[in-house]
Design an enzyme around this catalytic site. Sequence first.
Site, PDB file in Angstrom:
ATOM      1  N   CYS A 173      37.564  44.855  32.119  1.00 39.48           N
ATOM      2  CA  CYS A 173      38.285  43.622  31.809  1.00 39.48           C
ATOM      3  C   CYS A 173      37.615  42.496  32.599  1.00 39.48           C
ATOM      4  O   CYS A 173      36.718  42.724  33.408  1.00 39.48           O
ATOM      5  CB  CYS A 173      39.766  43.752  32.174  1.00 39.48           C
ATOM      6  SG  CYS A 173      40.117  43.829  33.959  1.00 39.48           S
ATOM      7  N   CYS A 176      37.632  42.926  36.325  1.00 40.33           N
ATOM      8  CA  CYS A 176      36.592  43.823  36.850  1.00 40.33           C
ATOM      9  C   CYS A 176      35.347  43.021  37.226  1.00 40.33           C
ATOM     10  O   CYS A 176      34.622  43.391  38.162  1.00 40.33           O
ATOM     11  CB  CYS A 176      36.205  44.869  35.805  1.00 40.33           C
ATOM     12  SG  CYS A 176      37.436  46.127  35.460  1.00 40.33           S
ATOM     13  N   CYS A 190      34.286  19.972  42.454  1.00 41.12           N
ATOM     14  CA  CYS A 190      33.320  20.580  41.549  1.00 41.12           C
ATOM     15  C   CYS A 190      32.854  19.583  40.493  1.00 41.12           C
ATOM     16  O   CYS A 190      31.738  19.705  39.969  1.00 41.12           O
ATOM     17  CB  CYS A 190      33.925  21.802  40.858  1.00 41.12           C
ATOM     18  SG  CYS A 190      34.310  23.168  41.976  1.00 41.12           S
ATOM     19  N   CYS A 247      40.530  48.297  39.700  1.00 41.81           N
ATOM     20  CA  CYS A 247      40.885  46.943  39.237  1.00 41.81           C
ATOM     21  C   CYS A 247      42.389  46.798  39.061  1.00 41.81           C
ATOM     22  O   CYS A 247      43.049  47.662  38.479  1.00 41.81           O
ATOM     23  CB  CYS A 247      40.171  46.671  37.913  1.00 41.81           C
ATOM     24  SG  CYS A 247      40.642  45.114  37.134  1.00 41.81           S
TER      25      CYS A 247
END
Length: 260
Positions: A173, A176, A190, A247
């Site tokens: 997923c 992960c 940012c 996970c």
Amino acid sequence: MREISDRQLDRYARHIVLKEIGGHGQRRLLAATVAIIGAGGIGSPAIQYLAAAGVGRLRVIDNDEVSLNNLQRQILFGIEDVGREKADVAADAVARLDPEIRFESLKRRLDAGNVADLLQGADIVLDGSDNFATRLVVSDFTTRGQVPLVSAAIGQFQAQIGTFRGWEENRPCYRCFVGDAFDAEDCDTCSGLGVLGAMCGIAGSFAALEAIRQIVGFGDEAAGKLHVFDGLKPEMRTLRIVKDPACRGCGGQGLSRASS
């Protein structure tokens, strides 16, 4: 699945003659519901290409308004749209492309409390959001609900596009991939790093392609792969993401006994 009308046969002729799509694939597109999170740099081209492809229902989730500095990369909008809500402008654009498409404009910010309401019934989710908090909520929901997730991100001269079906055996997923990533408190800075506008076109178009691939089913399997495009070189490389048995999102769902 409904039949294709004569008008649609003409409109989607270039799809239908592709043996990988054909009439059956076009009917799948016409019957599909795609939820798109964010109508910004990634969502702008994705919305237009999915509408043009004949996706029957588009659900756009975005609670932001168009600002002047969006126009450098968010090609869905024009100067006359500044101050309007992005989801409303997207609805108008899709209506101009194809008034037969059912468009859902959800002007809300997605979070853990409303994710089920906003994404319920979607066949595919395309995530173009700009923060890890949203992306992880979406990943966990789509993994639990077994809904394919196409995730796209951009920054400066780089684009990343991946497809995730973490409930399947040995497929990761999104969590992960990034773990328990979090947004820094000064994340707003940012914006000072910048982004090449055309990179958004690459990311959004690629994400639309991957959503169409998931609906129709053609070409090589894309789930569990991350495509990274470097606009400075330019070149693209593809990475295979490994499923994390620890996970928190998929918890090793789908892992065979031999691999657990």
